[in-house]
Design a protein around this motif. Structure first.
Motif, short mmCIF file in Angstrom:
data_model
loop_
_atom_site.label_atom_id
_atom_site.label_comp_id
_atom_site.label_asym_id
_atom_site.label_seq_id
_atom_site.Cartn_x
_atom_site.Cartn_y
_atom_site.Cartn_z
N ARG A 57 0.84 -1.19 0.00
CA ARG A 57 0.00 0.00 0.00
C ARG A 57 0.87 1.25 0.00
O ARG A 57 1.87 1.33 0.70
CB ARG A 57 -0.91 0.02 1.22
N GLY A 58 0.50 2.24 -0.78
CA GLY A 58 1.22 3.49 -0.82
C GLY A 58 2.52 3.43 -1.59
O GLY A 58 3.31 4.36 -1.55
N ARG A 59 2.76 2.34 -2.29
CA ARG A 59 3.99 2.22 -3.07
C ARG A 59 3.66 2.23 -4.54
O ARG A 59 2.61 1.79 -4.96
CB ARG A 59 4.72 0.93 -2.72
N GLU A 93 2.51 13.07 -2.99
CA GLU A 93 2.86 12.18 -1.87
C GLU A 93 4.26 12.51 -1.39
O GLU A 93 5.24 12.33 -2.13
CB GLU A 93 2.78 10.73 -2.32
N PRO A 94 4.43 13.00 -0.15
CA PRO A 94 5.76 13.40 0.30
C PRO A 94 6.70 12.22 0.56
O PRO A 94 7.90 12.35 0.38
CB PRO A 94 5.49 14.16 1.60
N MET A 115 16.44 2.92 -12.36
CA MET A 115 16.65 3.50 -11.05
C MET A 115 17.18 4.93 -11.15
O MET A 115 16.80 5.79 -10.36
CB MET A 115 17.57 2.62 -10.22
N GLN A 116 18.02 5.20 -12.13
CA GLN A 116 18.50 6.57 -12.32
C GLN A 116 17.35 7.49 -12.72
O GLN A 116 17.26 8.61 -12.23
CB GLN A 116 19.59 6.60 -13.39
N ALA A 117 16.48 7.02 -13.61
CA ALA A 117 15.34 7.84 -14.02
C ALA A 117 14.40 8.10 -12.84
O ALA A 117 13.85 9.20 -12.71
CB ALA A 117 14.59 7.17 -15.16
N ILE A 118 14.23 7.11 -11.99
CA ILE A 118 13.37 7.29 -10.81
C ILE A 118 13.98 8.31 -9.86
O ILE A 118 13.29 9.21 -9.37
CB ILE A 118 13.15 5.93 -10.10
N GLU A 119 15.27 8.21 -9.61
CA GLU A 119 15.91 9.16 -8.70
C GLU A 119 15.94 10.57 -9.29
O GLU A 119 15.81 11.54 -8.57
CB GLU A 119 17.32 8.68 -8.35
N GLN A 120 16.12 10.70 -10.60
CA GLN A 120 16.11 12.01 -11.23
C GLN A 120 14.72 12.64 -11.20
O GLN A 120 14.59 13.86 -11.24
CB GLN A 120 16.60 11.92 -12.67
N SER A 121 13.68 11.81 -11.09
CA SER A 121 12.33 12.36 -11.00
C SER A 121 12.01 12.85 -9.59
O SER A 121 10.97 13.43 -9.36
CB SER A 121 11.29 11.31 -11.41
N GLY A 122 12.92 12.62 -8.65
CA GLY A 122 12.74 13.12 -7.29
C GLY A 122 12.16 12.09 -6.33
O GLY A 122 11.89 12.41 -5.18
N SER A 123 11.98 10.88 -6.77
CA SER A 123 11.42 9.84 -5.92
C SER A 123 12.53 9.02 -5.28
O SER A 123 13.68 9.06 -5.71
CB SER A 123 10.52 8.91 -6.73
#
Length: 138
Positions: A57-59, A93-94, A115-123
């Motif tokens: 949940r919440g992921r 979602e903070p 994973m790089q794209a996810i981190e660059q998106s701020g998540s």
């Protein structure tokens, strides 16, 4: 009761069949709930002892299937729009976390790029999904 006497109406409800039906439906939903997963079928890599996978949940579930196609939850996403799609899925979602599921036949290059794209998106990436060696399922 004698012949000719008026009969009394008994107004009682037998709820036993109703309870039986409700309990059967509850069992069916409890068994089927884990089968209603998001995303494509992915052959997860085996590991000797994976950590507890935790609550989903919440992921946000990012999947990379055997063809290298990207999915966010159950929606296919083009590689060029992946960062924007992750930002849109996270929304406001903070403390949103992202779980990555990758097919075992892919190279680590696919995982690293996602994973790089996810981190660059701020998540924040919560981790990678795996299954215990010899276990069946997704």
């Amino acid at each position: 009761m004698r012949l000719g006497e008026p009969t009394r109406l008994q107004a009682s409800i037998n709820i036993t069949p109703l309870v039986d039906v409700v309990l059967v439906l509850l069992i069916i939903f409890m068994v089927m709930a884990p089968q209603m997963r998001k995303g494509p079928d992915v052959n997860l890599p085996n590991t000797a002892k994976p950590n507890a996978q935790g609550d989903e949940r919440g992921r946000i579930l990012v999947s990379i299937d055997e063809a290298g196609d990207l999915w966010i939850n159950d929606q296919p996403v083009a590689a060029a729009n992946f960062g924007e799609a992750v930002r849109a899925a996270v929304g406001n979602e903070p403390h949103a976390t992202v779980v990555v599921r990758v097919d075992a036949s892919l190279t680590f290059l696919h995982v690293r790029q996602a994973m790089q794209a996810i981190e660059q998106s701020g998540s924040r990436v919560a981790g990678l999904r795996a299954k215990r060696a010899g276990a069946k399922g997704k």
